[in-house]
Write a protein that holds these residues in place. Structure first.
Motif, PDB file in Angstrom:
ATOM      1  N   PRO A   1       0.789  -1.223   0.000  1.00  0.00           N
ATOM      2  CA  PRO A   1       0.000   0.000   0.000  1.00  0.00           C
ATOM      3  C   PRO A   1       0.831   1.287   0.000  1.00  0.00           C
ATOM      4  N   ALA A   2       0.336   2.269  -0.757  1.00  0.00           N
ATOM      5  CA  ALA A   2       0.864   3.631  -0.696  1.00  0.00           C
ATOM      6  C   ALA A   2      -0.319   4.550  -0.429  1.00  0.00           C
ATOM      7  N   VAL A   3      -0.083   5.606   0.344  1.00  0.00           N
ATOM      8  CA  VAL A   3      -1.196   6.493   0.717  1.00  0.00           C
ATOM      9  C   VAL A   3      -0.901   7.941   0.341  1.00  0.00           C
ATOM     10  N   GLY A   4      -1.944   8.615  -0.163  1.00  0.00           N
ATOM     11  CA  GLY A   4      -1.787  10.014  -0.530  1.00  0.00           C
ATOM     12  C   GLY A   4      -3.038  10.538  -1.190  1.00  0.00           C
ATOM     13  N   ILE A   5      -2.982  11.832  -1.549  1.00  0.00           N
ATOM     14  CA  ILE A   5      -4.103  12.483  -2.222  1.00  0.00           C
ATOM     15  C   ILE A   5      -3.612  12.987  -3.577  1.00  0.00           C
ATOM     16  N   HIS A   6      -4.190  12.439  -4.627  1.00  0.00           N
ATOM     17  CA  HIS A   6      -3.817  12.794  -6.003  1.00  0.00           C
ATOM     18  C   HIS A   6      -4.136  14.261  -6.268  1.00  0.00           C
ATOM     19  N   PRO A   7      -3.237  14.961  -6.989  1.00  0.00           N
ATOM     20  CA  PRO A   7      -3.517  16.388  -7.236  1.00  0.00           C
ATOM     21  C   PRO A   7      -4.819  16.633  -7.974  1.00  0.00           C
ATOM     22  N   ASN A   8      -5.306  15.670  -8.731  1.00  0.00           N
ATOM     23  CA  ASN A   8      -6.610  15.854  -9.388  1.00  0.00           C
ATOM     24  C   ASN A   8      -7.736  15.926  -8.373  1.00  0.00           C
ATOM     25  N   GLU A   9      -7.469  15.362  -7.199  1.00  0.00           N
ATOM     26  CA  GLU A   9      -8.497  15.342  -6.159  1.00  0.00           C
ATOM     27  C   GLU A   9      -8.413  16.579  -5.272  1.00  0.00           C
ATOM     28  N   THR A  10      -7.410  17.389  -5.534  1.00  0.00           N
ATOM     29  CA  THR A  10      -7.168  18.494  -4.614  1.00  0.00           C
ATOM     30  C   THR A  10      -8.213  19.592  -4.724  1.00  0.00           C
ATOM     31  N   ALA A  11      -8.669  20.015  -3.606  1.00  0.00           N
ATOM     32  CA  ALA A  11      -9.359  21.294  -3.503  1.00  0.00           C
ATOM     33  C   ALA A  11      -8.879  21.812  -2.170  1.00  0.00           C
ATOM     34  N   GLU A  12      -9.104  23.056  -1.910  1.00  0.00           N
ATOM     35  CA  GLU A  12      -8.549  23.605  -0.663  1.00  0.00           C
ATOM     36  C   GLU A  12      -8.933  22.769   0.556  1.00  0.00           C
ATOM     37  N   GLN A  13     -10.177  22.315   0.583  1.00  0.00           N
ATOM     38  CA  GLN A  13     -10.611  21.583   1.782  1.00  0.00           C
ATOM     39  C   GLN A  13      -9.887  20.246   1.932  1.00  0.00           C
ATOM     40  N   LEU A  14      -9.340  19.731   0.813  1.00  0.00           N
ATOM     41  CA  LEU A  14      -8.657  18.441   0.890  1.00  0.00           C
ATOM     42  C   LEU A  14      -7.345  18.541   1.663  1.00  0.00           C
TER      43      LEU A  14
ATOM     44  N   ASP B   1      -0.726  18.764 -10.951  1.00  0.00           N
ATOM     45  CA  ASP B   1      -1.361  18.553 -12.260  1.00  0.00           C
ATOM     46  C   ASP B   1      -1.909  19.880 -12.776  1.00  0.00           C
ATOM     47  N   TYR B   2      -1.177  20.493 -13.707  1.00  0.00           N
ATOM     48  CA  TYR B   2      -1.622  21.769 -14.273  1.00  0.00           C
ATOM     49  C   TYR B   2      -2.382  21.544 -15.573  1.00  0.00           C
ATOM     50  N   TYR B   3      -2.488  20.290 -15.967  1.00  0.00           N
ATOM     51  CA  TYR B   3      -3.207  19.984 -17.206  1.00  0.00           C
ATOM     52  C   TYR B   3      -4.712  20.005 -16.934  1.00  0.00           C
ATOM     53  N   ARG B   4      -5.107  19.205 -15.956  1.00  0.00           N
ATOM     54  CA  ARG B   4      -6.525  19.190 -15.605  1.00  0.00           C
ATOM     55  C   ARG B   4      -6.886  20.425 -14.805  1.00  0.00           C
ATOM     56  N   ASP B   5      -5.891  20.851 -13.971  1.00  0.00           N
ATOM     57  CA  ASP B   5      -6.051  22.120 -13.266  1.00  0.00           C
ATOM     58  C   ASP B   5      -7.387  22.219 -12.552  1.00  0.00           C
ATOM     59  N   ARG B   6      -7.748  21.155 -11.849  1.00  0.00           N
ATOM     60  CA  ARG B   6      -9.057  21.153 -11.188  1.00  0.00           C
ATOM     61  C   ARG B   6      -9.070  21.985  -9.929  1.00  0.00           C
ATOM     62  N   SER B   7      -7.878  22.289  -9.421  1.00  0.00           N
ATOM     63  CA  SER B   7      -7.852  23.083  -8.202  1.00  0.00           C
ATOM     64  C   SER B   7      -6.715  24.091  -8.305  1.00  0.00           C
ATOM     65  N   PRO B   8      -6.779  25.148  -7.518  1.00  0.00           N
ATOM     66  CA  PRO B   8      -5.778  26.214  -7.621  1.00  0.00           C
ATOM     67  C   PRO B   8      -4.362  25.671  -7.442  1.00  0.00           C
ATOM     68  N   ARG B   9      -3.446  26.231  -8.185  1.00  0.00           N
ATOM     69  CA  ARG B   9      -2.074  25.716  -8.139  1.00  0.00           C
ATOM     70  C   ARG B   9      -1.453  25.867  -6.762  1.00  0.00           C
ATOM     71  N   ASP B  10      -1.757  26.963  -6.081  1.00  0.00           N
ATOM     72  CA  ASP B  10      -1.116  27.124  -4.763  1.00  0.00           C
ATOM     73  C   ASP B  10      -1.642  26.082  -3.774  1.00  0.00           C
ATOM     74  N   ALA B  11      -2.913  25.675  -3.919  1.00  0.00           N
ATOM     75  CA  ALA B  11      -3.449  24.622  -3.046  1.00  0.00           C
ATOM     76  C   ALA B  11      -2.763  23.291  -3.358  1.00  0.00           C
ATOM     77  N   GLN B  12      -2.580  23.011  -4.643  1.00  0.00           N
ATOM     78  CA  GLN B  12      -1.873  21.784  -5.045  1.00  0.00           C
ATOM     79  C   GLN B  12      -0.456  21.762  -4.465  1.00  0.00           C
ATOM     80  N   GLN B  13       0.195  22.910  -4.557  1.00  0.00           N
ATOM     81  CA  GLN B  13       1.587  22.966  -4.091  1.00  0.00           C
ATOM     82  C   GLN B  13       1.674  22.760  -2.582  1.00  0.00           C
ATOM     83  N   GLU B  14       0.715  23.362  -1.879  1.00  0.00           N
ATOM     84  CA  GLU B  14       0.702  23.199  -0.421  1.00  0.00           C
ATOM     85  C   GLU B  14       0.487  21.733  -0.051  1.00  0.00           C
TER      86      GLU B  14
END
Ligand SMILES: [Zn+2]
Length: 249
Positions: free
Chosen positions: A57-70, A95-108
């Protein structure tokens, strides 16, 4: 042989996971890194690994799933890490291709994954799309050097920077149908490459558009052997050795 990146917790495997695993074993795939992409699937990957010990197992949150609340949900991932044994942190990245959430949230969120990886001395499973330079920049700032850029699709120059930093590069089904990726693959040091499927996604040539599954990794291996003009068995040994080093197996 080890499939270094797969998502067996995906709903697409719900109906016939047993058959999928049988086919994998029959074809010599005896270890699979099973990566979560949100809290629920991360927990599921951990539980699956308790039942079937060769699914790591590996655990994490994919950047496509990111939103600030995540970002708040990262505390749930940290909870899992406190209690359970896992092999890697991810899938994470930018993931700047799908860009589903703000880049700064993804980076954080990515930085939080790196911090967890450091605490538990674990490799990162890194996803990048149109974002390799920023990903490299953050890893340099955080001074973290352990993990794999999975399903590599950047340039040769970027690959060399990533290798210099100490990371591995993962190649999957795209190698079987992209000339650009083949040309890059051919020029890389073989002792820093691992193979993967990213199943259920990115099926190799001959299966495109279908659900991908771990035993199709053989096709990527055969393609790699063709490109390098070596025996698949020989290459398999090298890739497995690399994967064992990457995941401390
Ligand atoms: Zn993936």
């Amino acid at each position: 042989m080890i499939d270094t990146h797969c998502h067996l917790i995906d709903p697409q495997f719900r109906k016939d996971l047993d058959e999928v695993l049988k086919r994998a074993l029959k074809n010599g795939i005896n270890k699979i890194v099973n990566a979560g992409y949100d809290v629920k699937t991360s927990q599921a990957a951990v539980e699956m690994g308790k039942e079937i010990t060769w699914l790591l197992p590996a655990v994490g949150i994919h950047p496509n799933e990111t939103a600030e609340q995540l970002i708040k949900e990262m505390s749930d991932i940290e909870k899992i890490l406190k209690q359970e044994k896992v092999i890697a942190i991810g899938e994470t990245g930018l993931d700047y291709y799908r860009d589903r959430s703000p880049r700064d949230a993804q980076q954080e969120l990515f930085r939080k994954h790196i911090q967890s990886a450091r605490i538990y001395s674990l490799p990162l499973l890194i996803h990048t799309r149109n974002s390799i330079d920023d990903t490299i920049g953050i890893l340099k700032e955080e001074d973290y050097h352990c993990g794999v850029f999975h399903c590599y699709s950047g340039t040769l120059d970027q690959a060399n920077i990533i290798l210099d930093m100490g990371f591995y590069l993962g190649f999957g089904g795209i190698l079987t149908f992209s000339k650009r990726i083949r040309d890059i693959f051919e020029r890389l040091p073989i002792n820093r490459i691992v193979l993967e499927t990213d199943a259920p996604f990115l099926a190799p040539a001959g299966h495109r558009g279908e659900r991908n599954e771990p035993y199709y990794i053989i096709e990527t291996l055969n393609t790699a052997a063709n490109i390098l003009n070596v025996q698949p068995d020989h290459l398999e040994e090298i890739f497995d050795r690399n994967a064992k080093a990457l995941f401390s197996l």
